[in-house]
Scaffold this motif. Structure first.
Motif, PDB file in Angstrom:
ATOM      1  N   ALA A  64       9.685 -13.106 -15.729  1.00 29.59           N
ATOM      2  CA  ALA A  64      10.624 -12.494 -14.781  1.00 29.59           C
ATOM      3  C   ALA A  64       9.883 -11.709 -13.702  1.00 29.59           C
ATOM      4  O   ALA A  64      10.185 -11.825 -12.510  1.00 29.59           O
ATOM      5  N   VAL A  65       8.889 -10.932 -14.117  1.00 23.97           N
ATOM      6  CA  VAL A  65       8.140 -10.103 -13.171  1.00 23.97           C
ATOM      7  C   VAL A  65       7.253 -10.973 -12.281  1.00 23.97           C
ATOM      8  O   VAL A  65       7.212 -10.810 -11.063  1.00 23.97           O
ATOM      9  N   PHE A  66       6.545 -11.927 -12.890  1.00 28.07           N
ATOM     10  CA  PHE A  66       5.671 -12.805 -12.098  1.00 28.07           C
ATOM     11  C   PHE A  66       6.465 -13.568 -11.044  1.00 28.07           C
ATOM     12  O   PHE A  66       6.062 -13.616  -9.878  1.00 28.07           O
ATOM     13  N   ASP A  67       7.563 -14.185 -11.434  1.00 29.00           N
ATOM     14  CA  ASP A  67       8.343 -14.995 -10.491  1.00 29.00           C
ATOM     15  C   ASP A  67       8.768 -14.179  -9.271  1.00 29.00           C
ATOM     16  O   ASP A  67       8.732 -14.671  -8.147  1.00 29.00           O
ATOM     17  N   SER A  68       9.133 -12.922  -9.495  1.00 26.41           N
ATOM     18  CA  SER A  68       9.578 -12.079  -8.381  1.00 26.41           C
ATOM     19  C   SER A  68       8.429 -11.651  -7.478  1.00 26.41           C
ATOM     20  O   SER A  68       8.571 -11.631  -6.256  1.00 26.41           O
ATOM     21  N   ILE A  69       7.288 -11.315  -8.081  1.00 30.36           N
ATOM     22  CA  ILE A  69       6.130 -10.942  -7.264  1.00 30.36           C
ATOM     23  C   ILE A  69       5.637 -12.156  -6.481  1.00 30.36           C
ATOM     24  O   ILE A  69       5.315 -12.055  -5.299  1.00 30.36           O
ATOM     25  N   LYS A  70       5.632 -13.309  -7.116  1.00 32.81           N
ATOM     26  CA  LYS A  70       5.219 -14.551  -6.445  1.00 32.81           C
ATOM     27  C   LYS A  70       6.161 -14.866  -5.282  1.00 32.81           C
ATOM     28  O   LYS A  70       5.728 -15.294  -4.207  1.00 32.81           O
ATOM     29  N   LYS A  71       7.442 -14.621  -5.476  1.00 39.43           N
ATOM     30  CA  LYS A  71       8.426 -14.850  -4.414  1.00 39.43           C
ATOM     31  C   LYS A  71       8.110 -13.973  -3.195  1.00 39.43           C
ATOM     32  O   LYS A  71       8.141 -14.440  -2.055  1.00 39.43           O
ATOM     33  N   ALA A  72       7.787 -12.701  -3.435  1.00 43.78           N
ATOM     34  CA  ALA A  72       7.433 -11.797  -2.330  1.00 43.78           C
ATOM     35  C   ALA A  72       6.142 -12.259  -1.659  1.00 43.78           C
ATOM     36  O   ALA A  72       6.038 -12.258  -0.419  1.00 43.78           O
ATOM     37  N   CYS A  73       5.156 -12.685  -2.462  1.00 47.54           N
ATOM     38  CA  CYS A  73       3.894 -13.181  -1.894  1.00 47.54           C
ATOM     39  C   CYS A  73       4.132 -14.427  -1.045  1.00 47.54           C
ATOM     40  O   CYS A  73       3.604 -14.539   0.066  1.00 47.54           O
ATOM     41  N   ASP A  74       4.918 -15.353  -1.560  1.00 49.31           N
ATOM     42  CA  ASP A  74       5.213 -16.589  -0.826  1.00 49.31           C
ATOM     43  C   ASP A  74       5.923 -16.302   0.496  1.00 49.31           C
ATOM     44  O   ASP A  74       5.645 -16.944   1.510  1.00 49.31           O
ATOM     45  N   LYS A  75       6.830 -15.339   0.485  1.00 45.65           N
ATOM     46  CA  LYS A  75       7.564 -14.957   1.703  1.00 45.65           C
ATOM     47  C   LYS A  75       6.586 -14.557   2.818  1.00 45.65           C
ATOM     48  O   LYS A  75       6.827 -14.839   3.985  1.00 45.65           O
ATOM     49  N   HIS A  76       5.470 -13.933   2.456  1.00 48.94           N
ATOM     50  CA  HIS A  76       4.505 -13.437   3.442  1.00 48.94           C
ATOM     51  C   HIS A  76       3.265 -14.326   3.568  1.00 48.94           C
ATOM     52  O   HIS A  76       2.349 -13.994   4.321  1.00 48.94           O
ATOM     53  N   GLY A  77       3.197 -15.416   2.794  1.00 52.82           N
ATOM     54  CA  GLY A  77       2.029 -16.291   2.851  1.00 52.82           C
ATOM     55  C   GLY A  77       0.793 -15.688   2.208  1.00 52.82           C
ATOM     56  O   GLY A  77      -0.334 -16.023   2.567  1.00 52.82           O
ATOM     57  N   VAL A  78       1.000 -14.794   1.249  1.00 47.36           N
ATOM     58  CA  VAL A  78      -0.082 -14.078   0.573  1.00 47.36           C
ATOM     59  C   VAL A  78      -0.343 -14.733  -0.786  1.00 47.36           C
ATOM     60  O   VAL A  78       0.587 -15.129  -1.481  1.00 47.36           O
ATOM     61  N   PHE A  79      -1.613 -14.821  -1.172  1.00 45.15           N
ATOM     62  CA  PHE A  79      -1.963 -15.332  -2.495  1.00 45.15           C
ATOM     63  C   PHE A  79      -1.791 -14.231  -3.543  1.00 45.15           C
ATOM     64  O   PHE A  79      -2.116 -13.076  -3.286  1.00 45.15           O
ATOM     65  N   ALA A 118      -0.801 -12.911 -16.940  1.00 43.03           N
ATOM     66  CA  ALA A 118      -1.797 -13.896 -16.498  1.00 43.03           C
ATOM     67  C   ALA A 118      -1.430 -15.289 -17.008  1.00 43.03           C
ATOM     68  O   ALA A 118      -1.649 -16.289 -16.316  1.00 43.03           O
ATOM     69  N   THR A 119      -0.853 -15.355 -18.198  1.00 42.13           N
ATOM     70  CA  THR A 119      -0.404 -16.640 -18.749  1.00 42.13           C
ATOM     71  C   THR A 119       0.708 -17.226 -17.890  1.00 42.13           C
ATOM     72  O   THR A 119       0.688 -18.421 -17.554  1.00 42.13           O
ATOM     73  N   ALA A 120       1.675 -16.390 -17.521  1.00 38.08           N
ATOM     74  CA  ALA A 120       2.765 -16.853 -16.649  1.00 38.08           C
ATOM     75  C   ALA A 120       2.206 -17.342 -15.322  1.00 38.08           C
ATOM     76  O   ALA A 120       2.632 -18.381 -14.799  1.00 38.08           O
ATOM     77  N   CYS A 121       1.243 -16.624 -14.788  1.00 40.82           N
ATOM     78  CA  CYS A 121       0.611 -17.009 -13.533  1.00 40.82           C
ATOM     79  C   CYS A 121      -0.065 -18.367 -13.676  1.00 40.82           C
ATOM     80  O   CYS A 121       0.160 -19.275 -12.870  1.00 40.82           O
ATOM     81  N   TYR A 122      -0.893 -18.512 -14.699  1.00 44.25           N
ATOM     82  CA  TYR A 122      -1.648 -19.755 -14.907  1.00 44.25           C
ATOM     83  C   TYR A 122      -0.715 -20.966 -14.988  1.00 44.25           C
ATOM     84  O   TYR A 122      -1.001 -22.016 -14.416  1.00 44.25           O
ATOM     85  N   HIS A 123       0.387 -20.816 -15.694  1.00 39.63           N
ATOM     86  CA  HIS A 123       1.295 -21.949 -15.898  1.00 39.63           C
ATOM     87  C   HIS A 123       2.292 -22.151 -14.754  1.00 39.63           C
ATOM     88  O   HIS A 123       3.014 -23.150 -14.741  1.00 39.63           O
ATOM     89  N   SER A 124       2.300 -21.241 -13.790  1.00 45.20           N
ATOM     90  CA  SER A 124       3.226 -21.365 -12.665  1.00 45.20           C
ATOM     91  C   SER A 124       2.574 -21.831 -11.366  1.00 45.20           C
ATOM     92  O   SER A 124       3.257 -22.368 -10.503  1.00 45.20           O
ATOM     93  N   LEU A 125       1.277 -21.613 -11.234  1.00 47.86           N
ATOM     94  CA  LEU A 125       0.605 -21.967  -9.990  1.00 47.86           C
ATOM     95  C   LEU A 125       0.378 -23.471  -9.883  1.00 47.86           C
ATOM     96  O   LEU A 125       0.244 -24.158 -10.891  1.00 47.86           O
ATOM     97  N   ALA A 126       0.317 -23.969  -8.667  1.00 52.29           N
ATOM     98  CA  ALA A 126       0.123 -25.398  -8.431  1.00 52.29           C
ATOM     99  C   ALA A 126      -1.261 -25.868  -8.872  1.00 52.29           C
ATOM    100  O   ALA A 126      -1.398 -26.937  -9.473  1.00 52.29           O
TER     101      ALA A 126
END
Length: 192
Positions: A64-79, A118-126
């Protein structure tokens, strides 16, 4: 904080998601991150749930937390770069495109060795990659996980309005270039 040490504060995932998004969006704005820059995130799901860091890893909370932070990063083009726990020497998980010249290492995080975030990140990134080192442009520290080793040299603390996710304190930092040259030097005010 819980009154009973075994009690876990439950915060619904919608609330956690909103808090995470607001904190990430705020630090990205405060740090004036530009497209292609890196936000490093250290996250203790145990602390989010009101427990001692490293004692109550929660993959659902992490997602839940990763998906939301990733959404904010994607909105700004930030890794996004996720810091693993100390069992993996605080390795970093990020997109291969953000790795630059940093040499990848061979490790796949999981909740008890790397941490749920970090596990959520690893399994969510392209195209995820694990790195030992990175120099990020800003950072979010959820639950006081100590992300400083992954920031560029001159880190500046940022006090966020959105400074809690669940029960965890959220600290943040931006970075700036070093000032050089002494008394006669002139500086670019936009880089301060």
């Amino acid at each position: 904080m819980p009154t009973n040490p075994k009690e876990v504060i439950f915060t619904d995932s919608k609330t956690l998601s909103e808090q995470a998004y607001l904190a990430a969006d705020e630090i990205i704005a405060e740090a004036k991150l530009r497209e292609g820059q890196i936000l490093v995130v250290g996250c203790s799901t145990s602390e989010i749930l009101g427990k001692k860091i490293g004692s109550f890893s929660s993959p659902d909370t992490a997602a839940a937390v990763f998906d939301s932070i990733k959404k904010a990063c994607d909105k700004h083009g930030v890794f996004i770069a996720a810091q693993c726990c100390e069992h993996l020497n605080r390795a970093i998980i990020t997109e291969r495109a953000a790795a630059g010249n940093n040499e990848p290492v061979n490790v796949v995080p999981f909740p008890k060795a790397g941490g749920s975030f970090a596990t959520a990140c690893y399994h969510s990134l392209a195209d995820p990659v694990a790195l030992e080192h990175i120099k990020a442009d800003a950072g979010l520290d959820i639950g006081l996980t100590m992300i400083g080793m992954h920031l560029k040299e001159v880190a500046v603390p940022v006090r966020l309005k959105n400074n809690r996710i669940g029960e965890a304190l959220v600290a943040a930092a931006r970075t700036r270039p070093k000032f050089i040259g002494g008394d006669r030097a002139h500086y670019n005010d936009e880089l301060k």
